[in-house]
Design an enzyme around this catalytic site. Structure first.
Site, PDB file in Angstrom:
ATOM      1  N   GLU A 234      34.064 -86.268 -28.254  1.00 25.61           N
ATOM      2  CA  GLU A 234      32.795 -85.909 -27.623  1.00 25.61           C
ATOM      3  C   GLU A 234      32.251 -84.609 -28.219  1.00 25.61           C
ATOM      4  O   GLU A 234      31.055 -84.491 -28.511  1.00 25.61           O
ATOM      5  CB  GLU A 234      32.994 -85.704 -26.109  1.00 25.61           C
ATOM      6  CG  GLU A 234      33.442 -86.955 -25.355  1.00 25.61           C
ATOM      7  CD  GLU A 234      34.961 -87.146 -25.339  1.00 25.61           C
ATOM      8  OE1 GLU A 234      35.626 -86.773 -26.317  1.00 25.61           O
ATOM      9  OE2 GLU A 234      35.478 -87.697 -24.356  1.00 25.61           O
TER      10      GLU A 234
ATOM     11  N   ALA B  59      60.336-111.531 -41.736  1.00 26.56           N
ATOM     12  CA  ALA B  59      59.801-112.598 -42.580  1.00 26.56           C
ATOM     13  C   ALA B  59      60.858-113.690 -42.626  1.00 26.56           C
ATOM     14  O   ALA B  59      62.055-113.408 -42.674  1.00 26.56           O
ATOM     15  CB  ALA B  59      59.531-112.067 -43.978  1.00 26.56           C
TER      16      ALA B  59
ATOM     17  N   ASP C 268      68.322-102.466 -50.015  1.00 23.09           N
ATOM     18  CA  ASP C 268      66.953-102.443 -50.568  1.00 23.09           C
ATOM     19  C   ASP C 268      66.573-101.091 -51.171  1.00 23.09           C
ATOM     20  O   ASP C 268      65.650-101.021 -51.967  1.00 23.09           O
ATOM     21  CB  ASP C 268      65.923-102.772 -49.468  1.00 23.09           C
ATOM     22  CG  ASP C 268      66.045-104.215 -48.994  1.00 23.09           C
ATOM     23  OD1 ASP C 268      66.873-104.939 -49.556  1.00 23.09           O
ATOM     24  OD2 ASP C 268      65.319-104.591 -48.065  1.00 23.09           O
TER      25      ASP C 268
ATOM     26  N   LEU D  55      67.419-105.894 -35.613  1.00 15.78           N
ATOM     27  CA  LEU D  55      66.478-106.698 -34.824  1.00 15.78           C
ATOM     28  C   LEU D  55      67.198-107.278 -33.608  1.00 15.78           C
ATOM     29  O   LEU D  55      66.688-107.251 -32.491  1.00 15.78           O
ATOM     30  CB  LEU D  55      65.888-107.825 -35.681  1.00 15.78           C
ATOM     31  CG  LEU D  55      64.934-107.381 -36.781  1.00 15.78           C
ATOM     32  CD1 LEU D  55      64.611-108.549 -37.713  1.00 15.78           C
ATOM     33  CD2 LEU D  55      63.636-106.807 -36.209  1.00 15.78           C
TER      34      LEU D  55
HETATM   35  C1  AOF Z   1      38.913 -87.202 -24.760  1.00 12.74           C
HETATM   36  N1  AOF Z   1      38.457 -87.271 -26.020  1.00 12.74           N
HETATM   37  O1  AOF Z   1      38.786 -87.398 -28.205  1.00 12.74           O
HETATM   38  C2  AOF Z   1      40.673 -87.462 -26.826  1.00 12.74           C
HETATM   39  C3  AOF Z   1      41.126 -87.443 -25.483  1.00 12.74           C
HETATM   40  O2  AOF Z   1      45.644 -81.433 -25.656  1.00 12.74           O
HETATM   41  P1  AOF Z   1      44.274 -82.028 -25.788  1.00 12.74           P
HETATM   42  O3  AOF Z   1      43.204 -81.112 -25.245  1.00 12.74           O
HETATM   43  O4  AOF Z   1      43.953 -82.504 -27.180  1.00 12.74           O
HETATM   44  O5  AOF Z   1      44.222 -83.297 -24.811  1.00 12.74           O
HETATM   45  C4  AOF Z   1      44.975 -84.441 -25.105  1.00 12.74           C
HETATM   46  C5  AOF Z   1      44.701 -85.493 -24.044  1.00 12.74           C
HETATM   47  O6  AOF Z   1      43.294 -85.740 -23.958  1.00 12.74           O
HETATM   48  C6  AOF Z   1      45.335 -86.838 -24.373  1.00 12.74           C
HETATM   49  O7  AOF Z   1      46.621 -86.960 -23.829  1.00 12.74           O
HETATM   50  C7  AOF Z   1      44.368 -87.810 -23.725  1.00 12.74           C
HETATM   51  O8  AOF Z   1      44.611 -87.927 -22.352  1.00 12.74           O
HETATM   52  C8  AOF Z   1      43.025 -87.118 -23.930  1.00 12.74           C
HETATM   53  N2  AOF Z   1      42.453 -87.517 -25.214  1.00 12.74           N
HETATM   54  N3  AOF Z   1      40.224 -87.332 -24.492  1.00 12.74           N
HETATM   55  O9  AOF Z   1      38.120 -86.980 -23.844  1.00 12.74           O
HETATM   56  C9  AOF Z   1      39.273 -87.386 -27.057  1.00 12.74           C
HETATM   57  N4  AOF Z   1      41.541 -87.545 -27.871  1.00 12.74           N
HETATM   58 ZN    ZN Z   2      38.471 -84.554 -24.122  1.00 14.71          ZN
END
Ligand code: AOF
Ligand code: ZN
Length: 363
Positions: free
Chosen positions: A59, A161, A207, A301
């Site tokens: 935002e 696979a 691998d 697995l």
């Molecule tokens: C939003 N917009 O783009 C995201 C959200 O530690 P902070 O401030 O980065 O907050 C992380 C938390 O915010 C995350 O666990 C989730 O609940 C929310 N993420 N919220 O409004 C965003 N990335």
């Molecule tokens: Zn936020």
């Protein structure tokens, strides 16, 4: 007459928000992937997404990028805006202060700190709020975040696979390549969508894989190897290529935790057939791994299956049978799982099935 296809304009803006959100892939975990589109009089005036962990939320970036005064604009966000002070201030406050009039949200934030409280805060400020536009896509995009934020355990995808008769290879001492290029790219996409990728000792030795993302764009996940007795040769490629972090799980009966320059050893209890898988997934969750891709081999697995620690199965089936094949693929989709994708990948087929996707959330 041709039927007229009407696509909801709100769905279109939300799918743009989702497209933006995906651009954060590889850089925001354990945070969710979030995109935001600001619209005024039917035109996009600003776009943004959560670009890196600890950085500005979607935002805030959309508002920063706005070409017009955002007052009275409508915001489209695939996740409910946060309403608490985390590493960044609450987005609800920012939207209110900027005079946003209406908000379309893909899904509620499963983070218990938010989960509906963000919507309440917006409504209290007289913002018109709609929840559930493009919800299925929003949900699918942040499935790992949802599982991790509510349980602190990663969302686990197991991949295998097989031949048409269900064999993974000849035996556990030889590596055989069954599937084609298109399936290969599909697997690399799965890797790019995972925080970590896990294999057993046998696969590592036979691998000597790179376990990196090469055939699609994306970041390399952390590589996780199970090595109960710490007998892996240190000459393996992944210990020297410096392309991703390495974690080696070993038995706590014999080892204390320690960190070397090429990997981080984590001791866990032993179970009947190797290391305790529930302890491993919990430890990875503590290390902020929200999504884990289990790439085999057969024993690993099987132990994830036995521990009921798989959320999703991805099974590739090659077109041709393999001579003298004895190594059975243990992944069989349980009847009550939901098949989400069934498709052709070049000559191969892929089936993706998930456990319990039927009940999403109460709106
Ligand atoms: C939003 N917009 O783009 C995201 C959200 O530690 P902070 O401030 O980065 O907050 C992380 C938390 O915010 C995350 O666990 C989730 O609940 C929310 N993420 N919220 O409004 C965003 N990335
Ligand atoms: Zn936020």
């Amino acid at each position: 007459m041709e039927p007229v296809l009407t696509t909801d304009i709100h769905e279109i803006f939300m799918s743009r928000a989702l497209e933006l959100a995906r651009q954060g892939r590889g850089n925001v975990s354990p945070n969710p992937l979030v995109g935001c589109v600001l619209v005024k009089e039917g035109e996009i005036i600003g776009e943004g997404y959560h670009e890196e962990f600890g950085g500005a939320h979607a935002e805030v970036n959309a508002l920063r990028n706005s070409r017009q005064d955002p007052v009275d604009a409508t915001a489209y966000i695939n996740l409910e805006p946060c309403c608490f002070m985390g590493k960044t201030p609450p987005c609800t406050d920012t939207l209110i202060q900027n005079g946003i009039a209406e908000v379309y949200i893909g899904m509620l934030d499963p983070n218990p700190e938010v989960n509906g409280k963000g919507v309440e805060a917006l409504k209290k400020a007289n913002i018109i709020v709609h929840v559930g536009v493009g919800e299925e896509d929003a949900w699918n995009l942040n499935r790992p975040f949802e599982k991790w934020i509510t349980t602190k355990i990663p969302f686990v995808t197991a991949k295998a696979a097989q031949t048409p008769a269900g064999f993974m290879g000849v035996d556990s001492d030889h590596s055989v390549w069954l599937t084609g290029e298109v399936s290969g790219r599909h697997t690399h996409q799965l890797r790019a969508e995972s925080d970590a990728i896990l294999i057993g000792r046998q696969t590592a030795v036979i691998d000597d894989p790179a376990l990196t993302v090469r055939h699609v764009p994306g970041e390399n996940p952390t590589r996780v190897i199970l090595d109960t007795n710490r007998t892996l040769p240190l000459t393996l490629n992944m210990f020297h290529d410096r392309k991703a972090k390495n974690i080696v799980f070993c038995s706590e009966n014999r080892f204390d935790r320690n960190k070397t320059h090429f990997c981080d050893y984590i001791p866990v209890p032993e179970a009947e057939n190797g290391l305790s898988i529930p302890h491993i997934v919990r430890k990875l969750g503590e290390k902020n791994v929200t999504s884990l891709l289990v790439e085999g081999g057969q024993e690993v697995l099987q132990s994830f299956l036995d521990a009921d620690c798989i959320d999703r199965m991805v099974i590739y089936t090659a077109a041709n049978e393999l001579e003298k094949a004895e190594l059975k693929n243990p992944l069989i989709i349980p009847e009550n799982w939901v098949i989400t994708i069934e498709d052709f990948l070049g000559e191969d087929r892929v089936i993706i099935a998930e456990k319990g996707v039927e009940c999403l959330q109460e709106l």
